[in-house]
Design an enzyme around this catalytic site. Structure first.
Site, PDB file in Angstrom:
ATOM      1  N   ARG A  66       0.991  -1.188   0.345  1.00  0.00           N
ATOM      2  CA  ARG A  66      -0.424  -0.275  -0.252  1.00  0.00           C
ATOM      3  C   ARG A  66       1.016   1.334  -0.187  1.00  0.00           C
ATOM      4  NH1 ARG A  66      -4.311  -2.271   3.590  1.00  0.00           N
ATOM      5  NH2 ARG A  66      -5.503  -3.146   2.545  1.00  0.00           N
ATOM      6  N   GLY A  67       1.580   1.392   0.595  1.00  0.00           N
ATOM      7  CA  GLY A  67       2.942   2.788   1.049  1.00  0.00           C
ATOM      8  C   GLY A  67       2.979   3.060  -0.086  1.00  0.00           C
TER       9      GLY A  67
END
Length: 333
Positions: free
Chosen positions: A272-273
C-alpha cells in the site's frame, strides 16, 4: 452564512496539500487528519467542499447521477431534466447505525403498500462529494472498515431483507481525530491513503493572524469571503487543472524505484505504501502543472503517505515523520 474561505486558513500547509491531492485523485483512499483540538481540521474540509463548483445531476435522482449516467442506478432516473447542486458534504455522526450509513429497507413504504423499496443511506448522499467523520477513532471498527471498502471501490453493495442493491459511492473520505482520545487500530489506519499531523501554531504572528481573520469573518462573513474570492478561485483552477492532467500523467521507472527503495528503507508492510506514493505523486505533479512525475513530488508526499504505515520500533522511539525524513536523507541526500 458564508463558510470560512479555504485560502484564508493560516498555516496547516500539509493538511491543505493532502486535501487538494484527494480532491484531484479520490482513489487515493481518504485523508486521516490527527491533531490538537481547534486546529482547523473540519474548517478546512468544509471550506474545500464549499469551494468546489456545483455539479450537474439528473433531476429527482437520489444518487446524484451524472446526466450521462441516467438510468444506471437503483432509481429509475426517468427525468430528462438536469439541475445543478452544491458538491455534497456529509457529516457522519458517531452514533450512526450501519443501516443509516449504507441504506436499508424503506419500512414505511413496505408497511403502507407491501412493496420492498430501498432507502439510500449517507454513502449515497456523499456520492461525488465529501464524507467527513470527526473523532473517527471513536467510531466502531466495523463501520470504519466498511467506509474504507466503499471509498476504495467506489461502490456500495447492500444485501439484506431480501434486497440486493448496488450503487455508485465515490467520495473523498476525510477522518479526523485527537490521539489523546484513542488511536485508530493500525490495520484500519494503514488503509487510509494519506495521514496528516496538525499541531497548534507555535508562531505568535500566525496565532495573531488567525484571531484577526476569525474576527473579520464573524463581523461580516460575506465581505470576508469576497475578500478571499480571488485566492479561492486560484485554488479552484489548480484543482480543475490537476483533474484534467491526471489521466495523462506518467510515473517514470526511476521514480517508481525511488518509491520502492524508500518503503523498503522505512520497513513499510505490504504494497500500500508504494501504491499510495505513486498515486499521490501523480496527483501532486498534476496539481503543480508538471509534465511528468519527478523525485521532488515523491519526496513531498512521502511523510503523509507513509507515516501511518510504519511499525512501532521498541529500539527506536523516534517519531514516524522523523524516521521518514532520516531515510530520505540517507537515500537521496
Amino acid at each position: 452564512m458564508a463558510r470560512f474561505p479555504f485560502s484564508a486558513i493560516v498555516g496547516q500547509d500539509e493538511m491543505k496539500r493532502a486535501l487538494l491531492i484527494a480532491a484531484v485523485e479520490p482513489a487515493i483512499g481518504g485523508v486521516m487528519v490527527f491533531g490538537d483540538r481547534g486546529t482547523g481540521k473540519s474548517t478546512a474540509a468544509r471550506a474545500l467542499a464549499a469551494l468546489m463548483p456545483p455539479i450537474p445531476v439528473t433531476e429527482g435522482c437520489r444518487y446524484h447521477c451524472r446526466p450521462e449516467e441516467r438510468g444506471t442506478c437503483p432509481d429509475p432516473c426517468t427525468s430528462g431534466r438536469t439541475r445543478k447542486m452544491a458538491v455534497p458534504f456529509v457529516d457522519l455522526p458517531l452514533g450512526a447505525t450501519e443501516d443509516r450509513v449504507v441504506g436499508a429497507l424503506d419500512l414505511e413504504r413496505a408497511l403502507r403498500s407491501g412493496e420492498k423499496a430501498f432507502e439510500p443511506g449517507l454513502l449515497a448522499k456523499a456520492h461525488r462529494g465529501f464524507l467527513y467523520i470527526d473523532e473517527i477513532n471513536l467510531l466502531e471498527d466495523h463501520l470504519v472498515d466498511l467506509l474504507l471498502d466503499v471509498a476504495a471501490s467506489g461502490e456500495n453493495l447492500v444485501e439484506r431483507e431480501g434486497l440486493s442493491v448496488r450503487h455508485r459511492a465515490r467520495f473523498v473520505l476525510i477522518g479526523s481525530g485527537n490521539p489523546e482520545e484513542g488511536e485508530l487500530r493500525p490495520q484500519l489506519l494503514d488503509r487510509f491513503g494519506l495521514s496528516v499531523e496538525v499541531r497548534t501554531p507555535g508562531n505568535i504572528d500566525d496565532r495573531v493572524e488567525i484571531m484577526r481573520r476569525c474576527a473579520a469573518q464573524e463581523a461580516d462573513p460575506d465581505a470576508f469571503a469576497e475578500s478571499w474570492q480571488d485566492e479561492d478561485q486560484k485554488v479552484l483552477r489548480q484543482i480543475a487543472r490537476g483533474q484534467k492532467k491526471l489521466p495523462s500523467m506518467s510515473v517514470p521507472d526511476e521514480v517508481l524505484i525511488d518509491a520502492a527503495n524508500l518503503c523498503q528503507a522505512v520497513k513499510a508492510d505490504g504494497m500500500r505504501g508504494e501504491l499510495t506514493l505513486m498515486r499521490a505523486s501523480r496527483a501532486l505533479a498534476a496539481l503543480d502543472g508538471a509534465k511528468t512525475v519527478q523525485r521532488k513530488h515523491l519526496l513531498e508526499v512521502a511523510p503523509m503517505a507513509l507515516r501511518h504505515r510504519l511499525r512501532r520500533d521498541v529500539l527506536d522511539e523516534t517519531g514516524s515523520s522523523a524516521r521518514i525524513e532520516r531515510a530520505i536523507e540517507e537515500l537521496f541526500g
